[in-house]
Each structure stands twice: as C-alpha cells, then as structure tokens.
Design an enzyme around this catalytic site. Structure first.
Site, PDB file in Angstrom:
ATOM      1  N   GLY A  30     -24.216 -13.816  13.571  1.00 57.10           N
ATOM      2  CA  GLY A  30     -24.907 -14.170  12.334  1.00 57.10           C
ATOM      3  C   GLY A  30     -26.422 -14.223  12.450  1.00 57.10           C
ATOM      4  N   CYS A 246      -4.223  -0.710 -11.402  1.00 58.70           N
ATOM      5  CA  CYS A 246      -5.014   0.515 -11.370  1.00 58.70           C
ATOM      6  C   CYS A 246      -4.329   1.556 -12.252  1.00 58.70           C
ATOM      7  CB  CYS A 246      -5.113   0.998  -9.932  1.00 58.70           C
ATOM      8  SG  CYS A 246      -5.704   2.690  -9.772  1.00 58.70           S
ATOM      9  N   CYS A 249      -2.843   4.472  -9.696  1.00 61.09           N
ATOM     10  CA  CYS A 249      -1.768   4.240  -8.724  1.00 61.09           C
ATOM     11  C   CYS A 249      -0.940   3.000  -9.033  1.00 61.09           C
ATOM     12  CB  CYS A 249      -2.354   4.155  -7.319  1.00 61.09           C
ATOM     13  SG  CYS A 249      -3.232   2.611  -7.004  1.00 61.09           S
ATOM     14  N   CYS A 271      -8.756   1.485  -8.842  1.00 58.68           N
ATOM     15  CA  CYS A 271      -9.130   0.998  -7.501  1.00 58.68           C
ATOM     16  C   CYS A 271     -10.536   1.465  -7.176  1.00 58.68           C
ATOM     17  CB  CYS A 271      -8.225   1.571  -6.418  1.00 58.68           C
ATOM     18  SG  CYS A 271      -6.509   1.146  -6.561  1.00 58.68           S
ATOM     19  N   CYS A 277      -6.453   4.116  -3.070  1.00 62.27           N
ATOM     20  CA  CYS A 277      -5.822   4.585  -4.311  1.00 62.27           C
ATOM     21  C   CYS A 277      -4.971   5.831  -4.040  1.00 62.27           C
ATOM     22  CB  CYS A 277      -6.896   4.877  -5.344  1.00 62.27           C
ATOM     23  SG  CYS A 277      -6.295   4.947  -7.026  1.00 62.27           S
TER      24      CYS A 277
END
Ligand SMILES: [Zn+2]
Length: 305
Positions: A30, A246, A249, A271, A277
């Site tokens: 970090g 979606c 799909c 998606c 997808c």
C-alpha cells in the site's frame, strides 16, 4: 522498430528501476514508492504508469491481456496492446482472462477470479487518496506514515450527512494490511472486494505522478467505512427487486454497464467484462446443445421403444 529499440522499449536501467520499485512496493503493501517515471511515446494519463510496469515485467513467451473498462476492444486497450506487441518480440496476447500471465487494465478487475500465477497491473491517474483533504505532499507523507486517516474519514462522514450514504463511486479509499490507505484506481466499488486476499499480485502504476504501489497476494484490503454505515457495492436490482441481467448472456452476477437502446429508447444492461460475457454466452450455448441432444436421444428412445 525492433532494430532501434531494446525489448520492452525502455532501456535496461529503466526496467531494472521499475522492478526494484515493484519489489519495495510488495515489501511495504500500500505504500506509494516514488520512481523516475520515463517519457513514453504517448501522453501522460494514457496509462503510461501501467505501461512501464508491463514493459518491465513481461518476458518472452508470456501472454498478455489488455483491457479498458472491461473491454479488450476499446481504443486505449487496443493502442497499448499494439505498442507492447510492437516492442516486446516473442510475447503472446489474448483476450481470455484465464490464458493471461499479465493483465494490464484501466477501470476494471476481471470478473473471473485471478490465480496465484497471474499478475494484474492497474493504470492509476491519482495515486494519493489524501490529495482531496491535504494539498501538501510533505504533510500527506507524514499522515500516511502515522496512518492518520481521520480527515479522510471526516470526508466520508460529511458525505453521509449530506447524502445519507458514501457517494464515492470509484477510486474508493482502501486500507491495506491494516496501515496504508490507497487510492484503488478508477475501478468501480464492485471490484474493491476483489483486492482483499487476492491470489494474484496487484500492481498500481501512476506514470504522471511517478508512483508505484502494490497489494501483494493474500493481503488484507478493507474499504474505509463505518460500523453503522458499512461499505456496499453497486446495486443492480430493478424497481421490482429483481437482479438485472445482461441482455447478451443473461448473467445476473456480473458488473453491468447501462446503455440506452437507440431503437426503443429503453435502458439496457450488458456485462462490462467482455471476456466474461462471451464465456457465459458459450456456456449457455453448450448447455442448450446438451439439452437438445438429450431431448433428441429421448425422442430416439421413445421411437425405438
Ligand atoms: Zn453478459
């Protein structure tokens, strides 16, 4: 071009520096490690930080995937991919998440879980989450060193007072390994939990700001929030409480992009991760094919029986 430039465009010293910076970033999860970001033949802000990481880390015979907002075909992804292909002889490229050794991305983490042997490089415009509350970099360094994020928490609290919730939609401040808070780059909130205990090493490169930082594998990554106002991801339920799916799909578990259908004028959802997808679509097709052949054999049995 390959005659004029070494493998990976950058010279060996530049690549070595990026690798050393990366090692330090992994050692101090970090922490924003400064490095001398090189001039690239494209504007700062086009992903030069991520690009330098990729060029310094990819090796011959390895496979690369580049995405922008989840798509392999958008301008940023296509340009970066062709530049890397042009300058790194002997690497392969793919659009399939599971085939990639290294994934460079802008604004998304792939939907499919990454593995220990994969590496994710995220392009970062603004590496320091404290920049919204403290203009001086010197003072921000002290605040980071002391893990003093009280002003950032006050900012989140002000959001709650004004809007009843934390309104940050991307670049969500996330505490790594109980100490440094990072800018998680412009990924949606949806992707932030994927940083937590990620099997893959996640590297963040900010070219203009000359910083590299990391979330090493199996590291704690907690989005800043409050006990009574917990962190939450984007909500994709419609007015009837149904999870939106979606339109390509039918997936109901992915991060969705919203479009306006030009013919009907209605909102449609798809998606954001194109590889996800496509995979769901081919799975749907093979399930359908299996059901069809099962039905055919049943009909056959009936006919013969
Ligand atoms: Zn889909």
């Amino acid at each position: 071009m390959s005659a004029a430039y070494p493998f990976g465009f950058l010279d060996e010293y530049a690549k070595k520096e990026v690798r050393r910076t990366t090692l330090k970033a992994v050692a101090i999860p970090g922490y924003q490690v400064p490095y001398s970001s090189r001039e690239m033949p494209m504007g700062r802000g086009f992903g030069t930080g991520g690009l330098q990481l990729t060029l310094a880390l990819i090796g011959e015979g390895e496979t690369l995937k580049v995405i922008d907002q989840g798509s392999d075909d958008s301008v940023n992804a296509v340009s970066l991919r062709s530049f890397i292909e042009m300058t790194c002889a002997g690497i392969n490229t793919t659009t399939k998440t599971e085939e990639a050794d290294l994934i460079q991305s802008r604004h998304r983490i792939p939907e499919k879980d990454l593995r220990e042997d994969q590496l994710l490089v995220l392009q970062v415009p603004y590496p320091d989450p404290l920049v919204v509350v403290e203009p001086s970099e010197d003072k921000r360094k002290t605040l980071h060193g002391e893990a003093d994020y009280s002003r950032l928490l006050v900012k989140l609290y002000e959001d709650i007072v004004k809007f009843d919730e934390i309104t940050i939609s991307h670049r969500y401040p996330t505490r790594i390994n109980n100490h440094y808070v990072i800018d998680s780059s412009p990924i949606p909130r949806w992707d932030v939990p994927k940083l937590h205990q990620s099997k893959a090493l996640v590297l963040f490169g900010a070219g203009r700001e000359k910083k590299i930082y990391a979330v090493p594998p199996y590291t704690k990554a907690e989005p800043l929030a409050f006990e009574d106002v917990p962190f939450r991801v984007e909500n994709f339920t419609d007015n009837n409480g149904q999870r939106r799916s979606c339109q390509r799909c039918n997936c109901t578990s992915s991060f969705l992009d919203e479009f306006i259908d030009s013919t009907t004028g209605k909102k449609v959802y798809q998606c954001s991760d194109t590889d996800w997808c496509d995979t769901q679509q081919s799975l749907n097709r093979s399930t359908q094919a299996a059901t069809d052949s099962e039905n055919v054999s049943k009909i056959g049995e009936i006919a013969h029986g």
